[in-house]
Design an enzyme around this catalytic site. Sequence first.
Site, PDB file in Angstrom:
ATOM      1  N   ASP A  58       0.842  -1.203   0.000  1.00 32.33           N
ATOM      2  CA  ASP A  58       0.000   0.000   0.000  1.00 32.33           C
ATOM      3  C   ASP A  58       0.871   1.244   0.000  1.00 32.33           C
ATOM      4  O   ASP A  58       2.005   1.224   0.489  1.00 32.33           O
ATOM      5  CB  ASP A  58      -0.840   0.084   1.284  1.00 32.33           C
ATOM      6  CG  ASP A  58      -1.759  -1.088   1.456  1.00 32.33           C
ATOM      7  OD1 ASP A  58      -2.075  -1.746   0.457  1.00 32.33           O
ATOM      8  OD2 ASP A  58      -2.151  -1.331   2.614  1.00 32.33           O
ATOM      9  N   LYS A  59       0.269   2.331  -0.438  1.00 35.05           N
ATOM     10  CA  LYS A  59       0.964   3.628  -0.424  1.00 35.05           C
ATOM     11  C   LYS A  59       1.542   3.913   0.967  1.00 35.05           C
ATOM     12  O   LYS A  59       2.661   4.376   1.112  1.00 35.05           O
ATOM     13  CB  LYS A  59      -0.037   4.715  -0.827  1.00 35.05           C
ATOM     14  CG  LYS A  59       0.544   6.067  -0.986  1.00 35.05           C
ATOM     15  CD  LYS A  59      -0.507   7.023  -1.549  1.00 35.05           C
ATOM     16  CE  LYS A  59       0.070   8.422  -1.650  1.00 35.05           C
ATOM     17  NZ  LYS A  59      -0.941   9.415  -1.997  1.00 35.05           N
TER      18      LYS A  59
END
Length: 246
Positions: A111-112
Amino acid sequence: MSTTMRLDRLLANMGYGSRRDVQQMVRHGCVVLDGAEVKNAEMRLPIGPDLVARMQVNGAALDPPPGMAIMLHKPLGATCSHKEAGALVYDLLPARWRLRDPAVSTVGRLDKETSGLLLLTDDGGLLHRIISPKKHVSKRYLATLARPLEGHEAGQFASGELMLEGEEKPLLPAKLEPLSERQAWLTITEGRYHQVRRMFAAIGNHVEALHRDRVGGLDLPADLAPGEIRLMGPDDVAAVFAGGPA
Ligand code: URA
């Protein structure tokens, strides 16, 4: 058996320019093999990592030939996408590597807002082997939680019965190793969407920070700073498959 390829095609696929550009570079003496200027852009070359030591282009060592694997210490805030707006993990690669065919792709995604060990490769077979559920390549995460652990979590994660919201198949057993009230290692062998965050949500907690430090038996090197990359050697690739199931 080593694969061979025409030099102009190889360098064009590695992002050095069009085939015509490469032919011109050869004409200008910019490509050196084993200490001598290459005269024929159509010569065939065996593709392998040893080419880096044998070939220079414009006075610099050749980039890693096709079949490369890289580890990246993914920083927070970078997205595992080729297209999205904002900072991308691909921006952290040397510019020429982003022009390669086959393209360099992430092995799965983080994920970011997850940091840590992210592998990238241009080798589709290797990518598939690492993410294949049959290989059981484990991934270890350090999760920092919003609420204190209560003692039941390791059992729930190990049960093989935990369901994620919106899914029909329970999760495979995962290993939780508490470090403190609100921090724990979690080792999983699947790669479902936002899996770790959703696992803690499923048992009433919330992940505040997430960091991956290990894929299979390969650890994020302590001296690889966020944003830095390192080429993987054969031992690193072997280590990925040496971890065994969680
Ligand atoms: N699980 C998550 O929730 N996020 C990641 O980035 C990786 C695993």
